[in-house]
Write a protein that holds these residues in place. Sequence first.
Motif, PDB file in Angstrom:
ATOM      1  N   PHE A  11      -9.532  -3.552   6.250  1.00  0.00           N
ATOM      2  CA  PHE A  11      -9.023  -2.475   7.097  1.00  0.00           C
ATOM      3  C   PHE A  11     -10.071  -1.884   8.025  1.00  0.00           C
ATOM      4  CE2 PHE A  11      -6.564  -2.591   3.162  1.00  0.00           C
ATOM      5  CZ  PHE A  11      -5.339  -2.964   3.693  1.00  0.00           C
ATOM      6  N   CYS A  12     -11.330  -1.815   7.544  1.00  0.00           N
ATOM      7  CA  CYS A  12     -12.361  -1.188   8.375  1.00  0.00           C
ATOM      8  C   CYS A  12     -13.560  -2.092   8.646  1.00  0.00           C
ATOM      9  CB  CYS A  12     -12.831   0.116   7.735  1.00  0.00           C
ATOM     10  SG  CYS A  12     -13.736  -0.114   6.193  1.00  0.00           S
ATOM     11  N   GLY A  13     -13.703  -3.182   7.885  1.00  0.00           N
ATOM     12  CA  GLY A  13     -14.809  -4.100   8.091  1.00  0.00           C
ATOM     13  C   GLY A  13     -16.088  -3.746   7.358  1.00  0.00           C
ATOM     14  N   ASN A  14     -16.105  -2.621   6.633  1.00  0.00           N
ATOM     15  CA  ASN A  14     -17.303  -2.227   5.884  1.00  0.00           C
ATOM     16  C   ASN A  14     -17.487  -3.100   4.650  1.00  0.00           C
ATOM     17  OD1 ASN A  14     -17.934  -0.223   7.667  1.00  0.00           O
ATOM     18  ND2 ASN A  14     -17.252   1.450   6.360  1.00  0.00           N
ATOM     19  N   ILE A  15     -18.707  -3.116   4.122  1.00  0.00           N
ATOM     20  CA  ILE A  15     -19.021  -3.848   2.905  1.00  0.00           C
ATOM     21  C   ILE A  15     -18.632  -2.966   1.710  1.00  0.00           C
ATOM     22  CG2 ILE A  15     -20.849  -4.917   1.532  1.00  0.00           C
ATOM     23  CD1 ILE A  15     -20.229  -6.357   4.169  1.00  0.00           C
ATOM     24  N   PRO A  16     -17.750  -3.453   0.830  1.00  0.00           N
ATOM     25  CA  PRO A  16     -17.328  -2.643  -0.323  1.00  0.00           C
ATOM     26  C   PRO A  16     -18.340  -2.701  -1.461  1.00  0.00           C
ATOM     27  CG  PRO A  16     -16.175  -4.727  -0.328  1.00  0.00           C
ATOM     28  CD  PRO A  16     -17.008  -4.705   0.919  1.00  0.00           C
ATOM     29  N   GLU A  17     -18.159  -1.788  -2.424  1.00  0.00           N
ATOM     30  CA  GLU A  17     -19.006  -1.728  -3.617  1.00  0.00           C
ATOM     31  C   GLU A  17     -18.353  -2.497  -4.748  1.00  0.00           C
ATOM     32  OE1 GLU A  17     -20.525   1.984  -5.199  1.00  0.00           O
ATOM     33  OE2 GLU A  17     -19.888   2.925  -3.329  1.00  0.00           O
ATOM     34  N   LEU A  18     -19.155  -3.064  -5.632  1.00  0.00           N
ATOM     35  CA  LEU A  18     -18.681  -3.680  -6.859  1.00  0.00           C
ATOM     36  C   LEU A  18     -19.077  -2.743  -7.985  1.00  0.00           C
ATOM     37  CD1 LEU A  18     -17.373  -6.285  -8.036  1.00  0.00           C
ATOM     38  CD2 LEU A  18     -19.697  -7.046  -8.513  1.00  0.00           C
ATOM     39  N   ILE A  19     -18.087  -2.246  -8.736  1.00  0.00           N
ATOM     40  CA  ILE A  19     -18.331  -1.271  -9.793  1.00  0.00           C
ATOM     41  C   ILE A  19     -17.854  -1.861 -11.115  1.00  0.00           C
ATOM     42  CG2 ILE A  19     -17.826   1.054 -10.639  1.00  0.00           C
ATOM     43  CD1 ILE A  19     -17.050   1.673  -7.640  1.00  0.00           C
ATOM     44  N   LYS A  20     -18.746  -1.870 -12.114  1.00  0.00           N
ATOM     45  CA  LYS A  20     -18.395  -2.381 -13.447  1.00  0.00           C
ATOM     46  C   LYS A  20     -18.247  -1.206 -14.394  1.00  0.00           C
ATOM     47  CE  LYS A  20     -20.967  -6.603 -12.661  1.00  0.00           C
ATOM     48  NZ  LYS A  20     -22.031  -7.488 -13.126  1.00  0.00           N
ATOM     49  N   ARG A  21     -17.199  -1.248 -15.217  1.00  0.00           N
ATOM     50  CA  ARG A  21     -16.964  -0.188 -16.199  1.00  0.00           C
ATOM     51  C   ARG A  21     -16.862  -0.804 -17.582  1.00  0.00           C
ATOM     52  NH1 ARG A  21     -16.416   4.190 -13.208  1.00  0.00           N
ATOM     53  NH2 ARG A  21     -15.347   4.069 -11.222  1.00  0.00           N
ATOM     54  N   SER A  30     -13.659  -3.303 -17.157  1.00  0.00           N
ATOM     55  CA  SER A  30     -13.015  -3.504 -15.859  1.00  0.00           C
ATOM     56  C   SER A  30     -14.076  -3.613 -14.775  1.00  0.00           C
ATOM     57  CB  SER A  30     -12.052  -2.357 -15.531  1.00  0.00           C
ATOM     58  OG  SER A  30     -12.752  -1.160 -15.339  1.00  0.00           O
ATOM     59  N   THR A  31     -13.674  -4.248 -13.686  1.00  0.00           N
ATOM     60  CA  THR A  31     -14.530  -4.356 -12.515  1.00  0.00           C
ATOM     61  C   THR A  31     -13.697  -3.967 -11.302  1.00  0.00           C
ATOM     62  OG1 THR A  31     -15.769  -6.143 -13.546  1.00  0.00           O
ATOM     63  CG2 THR A  31     -16.035  -5.888 -11.198  1.00  0.00           C
ATOM     64  N   GLU A  32     -14.274  -3.175 -10.422  1.00  0.00           N
ATOM     65  CA  GLU A  32     -13.569  -2.675  -9.249  1.00  0.00           C
ATOM     66  C   GLU A  32     -14.314  -3.086  -7.981  1.00  0.00           C
ATOM     67  OE1 GLU A  32     -13.681   1.548  -9.695  1.00  0.00           O
ATOM     68  OE2 GLU A  32     -12.595   1.504 -11.584  1.00  0.00           O
ATOM     69  N   ILE A  33     -13.554  -3.281  -6.934  1.00  0.00           N
ATOM     70  CA  ILE A  33     -14.127  -3.405  -5.594  1.00  0.00           C
ATOM     71  C   ILE A  33     -13.566  -2.218  -4.828  1.00  0.00           C
ATOM     72  CG2 ILE A  33     -14.213  -4.735  -3.471  1.00  0.00           C
ATOM     73  CD1 ILE A  33     -14.127  -7.252  -5.120  1.00  0.00           C
ATOM     74  N   TYR A  34     -14.464  -1.410  -4.261  1.00  0.00           N
ATOM     75  CA  TYR A  34     -14.066  -0.149  -3.643  1.00  0.00           C
ATOM     76  C   TYR A  34     -14.727   0.009  -2.274  1.00  0.00           C
ATOM     77  CZ  TYR A  34     -13.757   4.885  -2.906  1.00  0.00           C
ATOM     78  OH  TYR A  34     -13.527   6.130  -2.374  1.00  0.00           O
ATOM     79  N   CYS A  35     -13.920   0.319  -1.274  1.00  0.00           N
ATOM     80  CA  CYS A  35     -14.436   0.622   0.057  1.00  0.00           C
ATOM     81  C   CYS A  35     -14.481   2.139   0.213  1.00  0.00           C
ATOM     82  CB  CYS A  35     -13.552  -0.001   1.136  1.00  0.00           C
ATOM     83  SG  CYS A  35     -14.110   0.433   2.800  1.00  0.00           S
ATOM     84  N   LYS A  36     -15.680   2.701   0.359  1.00  0.00           N
ATOM     85  CA  LYS A  36     -15.843   4.149   0.499  1.00  0.00           C
ATOM     86  C   LYS A  36     -15.273   4.674   1.811  1.00  0.00           C
ATOM     87  CE  LYS A  36     -19.995   4.895  -2.226  1.00  0.00           C
ATOM     88  NZ  LYS A  36     -21.389   5.340  -2.208  1.00  0.00           N
ATOM     89  N   ASN A  37     -15.279   3.849   2.835  1.00  0.00           N
ATOM     90  CA  ASN A  37     -14.838   4.297   4.147  1.00  0.00           C
ATOM     91  C   ASN A  37     -13.335   4.567   4.205  1.00  0.00           C
ATOM     92  OD1 ASN A  37     -15.430   4.887   6.935  1.00  0.00           O
ATOM     93  ND2 ASN A  37     -14.407   2.973   7.439  1.00  0.00           N
ATOM     94  N   CYS A  38     -12.528   3.671   3.642  1.00  0.00           N
ATOM     95  CA  CYS A  38     -11.068   3.841   3.745  1.00  0.00           C
ATOM     96  C   CYS A  38     -10.387   3.962   2.382  1.00  0.00           C
ATOM     97  CB  CYS A  38     -10.446   2.731   4.581  1.00  0.00           C
ATOM     98  SG  CYS A  38     -10.771   1.088   3.961  1.00  0.00           S
ATOM     99  N   ASN A  39     -11.155   4.087   1.307  1.00  0.00           N
ATOM    100  CA  ASN A  39     -10.646   4.314  -0.045  1.00  0.00           C
ATOM    101  C   ASN A  39      -9.733   3.213  -0.573  1.00  0.00           C
ATOM    102  OD1 ASN A  39     -12.016   6.752  -0.451  1.00  0.00           O
ATOM    103  ND2 ASN A  39     -10.461   7.843   0.714  1.00  0.00           N
ATOM    104  N   VAL A  40      -9.962   1.985  -0.163  1.00  0.00           N
ATOM    105  CA  VAL A  40      -9.223   0.854  -0.709  1.00  0.00           C
ATOM    106  C   VAL A  40      -9.886   0.452  -2.017  1.00  0.00           C
ATOM    107  CG1 VAL A  40      -8.576  -1.557  -0.353  1.00  0.00           C
ATOM    108  CG2 VAL A  40      -8.475   0.043   1.529  1.00  0.00           C
TER     109      VAL A  40
END
Length: 70
Positions: A11-21, A30-40
Amino acid sequence: MTPEQIKPCPFCGNIPELIKRGNEHTKKVSTEIYCKNCNVLMVVGAIRNNLKWCEEKVIEKWNKRFNPLT
């Protein structure tokens, strides 16, 4: 797959974060991929599998999604 193989946000082209829980000693991980810019956010969780499995699956799913920027 490695975290370096994660495609940019569709959606925005930013590099997302990989978060492990969780960790190898907890029942649920669980593992998440999260874009801080558009909250995906995309999450893969498991009870019987480990963090490596979750990481591989979430990266695979993230990279298969529709990309309106291309």
